[in-house]
Design a protein around this motif. Sequence first.
Motif, PDB file in Angstrom:
ATOM      1  N   TRP A   1      -9.050  92.694  79.900  1.00 50.16           N
ATOM      2  CA  TRP A   1      -8.516  93.058  81.210  1.00 50.16           C
ATOM      3  C   TRP A   1      -9.481  92.551  82.276  1.00 50.16           C
ATOM      4  O   TRP A   1     -10.686  92.716  82.164  1.00 50.16           O
ATOM      5  N   GLY A   2      -8.986  91.924  83.322  1.00 46.62           N
ATOM      6  CA  GLY A   2      -9.818  91.498  84.436  1.00 46.62           C
ATOM      7  C   GLY A   2     -10.722  90.317  84.122  1.00 46.62           C
ATOM      8  O   GLY A   2     -11.824  90.207  84.659  1.00 46.62           O
ATOM      9  N   LEU A   3     -10.278  89.421  83.268  1.00 43.79           N
ATOM     10  CA  LEU A   3     -11.069  88.261  82.859  1.00 43.79           C
ATOM     11  C   LEU A   3     -11.499  87.439  84.073  1.00 43.79           C
ATOM     12  O   LEU A   3     -10.698  87.193  84.967  1.00 43.79           O
ATOM     13  N   GLN A   4     -12.776  87.056  84.096  1.00 38.34           N
ATOM     14  CA  GLN A   4     -13.354  86.252  85.169  1.00 38.34           C
ATOM     15  C   GLN A   4     -14.010  85.006  84.563  1.00 38.34           C
ATOM     16  O   GLN A   4     -14.291  84.975  83.361  1.00 38.34           O
ATOM     17  N   PRO A   5     -14.314  83.994  85.371  1.00 36.26           N
ATOM     18  CA  PRO A   5     -14.975  82.794  84.837  1.00 36.26           C
ATOM     19  C   PRO A   5     -16.309  83.082  84.140  1.00 36.26           C
ATOM     20  O   PRO A   5     -16.693  82.365  83.231  1.00 36.26           O
ATOM     21  N   HIS A   6     -16.998  84.136  84.547  1.00 38.72           N
ATOM     22  CA  HIS A   6     -18.286  84.477  83.934  1.00 38.72           C
ATOM     23  C   HIS A   6     -18.186  85.741  83.079  1.00 38.72           C
ATOM     24  O   HIS A   6     -19.123  86.543  83.024  1.00 38.72           O
ATOM     25  N   SER A   7     -17.070  85.907  82.400  1.00 37.01           N
ATOM     26  CA  SER A   7     -16.884  87.031  81.481  1.00 37.01           C
ATOM     27  C   SER A   7     -17.507  86.708  80.127  1.00 37.01           C
ATOM     28  O   SER A   7     -17.498  85.553  79.683  1.00 37.01           O
ATOM     29  N   ARG A   8     -18.031  87.744  79.487  1.00 31.91           N
ATOM     30  CA  ARG A   8     -18.546  87.628  78.120  1.00 31.91           C
ATOM     31  C   ARG A   8     -18.235  88.919  77.379  1.00 31.91           C
ATOM     32  O   ARG A   8     -18.050  89.979  77.978  1.00 31.91           O
ATOM     33  N   LEU A   9     -18.178  88.830  76.048  1.00 35.21           N
ATOM     34  CA  LEU A   9     -18.168  90.029  75.222  1.00 35.21           C
ATOM     35  C   LEU A   9     -19.621  90.450  75.105  1.00 35.21           C
ATOM     36  O   LEU A   9     -20.461  89.671  74.648  1.00 35.21           O
ATOM     37  N   SER A  10     -19.926  91.667  75.522  1.00 41.81           N
ATOM     38  CA  SER A  10     -21.336  92.085  75.542  1.00 41.81           C
ATOM     39  C   SER A  10     -21.940  92.160  74.143  1.00 41.81           C
ATOM     40  O   SER A  10     -23.149  92.054  73.984  1.00 41.81           O
ATOM     41  N   CYS A  11     -21.100  92.292  73.114  1.00 40.23           N
ATOM     42  CA  CYS A  11     -21.628  92.340  71.741  1.00 40.23           C
ATOM     43  C   CYS A  11     -22.030  90.960  71.239  1.00 40.23           C
ATOM     44  O   CYS A  11     -22.800  90.844  70.282  1.00 40.23           O
ATOM     45  N   GLN A  12     -21.532  89.918  71.865  1.00 40.49           N
ATOM     46  CA  GLN A  12     -21.815  88.549  71.426  1.00 40.49           C
ATOM     47  C   GLN A  12     -22.833  87.844  72.317  1.00 40.49           C
ATOM     48  O   GLN A  12     -23.481  86.893  71.883  1.00 40.49           O
TER      49      GLN A  12
END
Length: 110
Positions: free
Chosen positions: A77-88
Amino acid sequence: MPTITVLPHPELAPEGAVFDAPQNMSICDALLLNKIDMEHACGQVGACSTCHVVVVRGFDSLNELGDNEEDMLDQAWGLQPHSRLSCQARMAQEDLTLELPRYTLNHAKE
């Protein structure tokens, strides 16, 4: 040791937070260690998007985005150009500023 700044979030960090995190630690582990109850429905294996964060500053210092992470981010939800999965995403030497999205999509709950 790099510093993580978490912007205020109404539920997870109402006043925001600032703390140090060891290099090579996942952002999710750093958040959890500092009492920010980041959702991680898949147990931090990169199989969901519940731990999605937006990296406001320091994005380029993180490890590369893998194909699996990229596929999971498409569900966030709310994907941005600088989004990441915090676990990865793993800490490097640069400080980070993070925004925690207001919502997550947890297909196990919904």
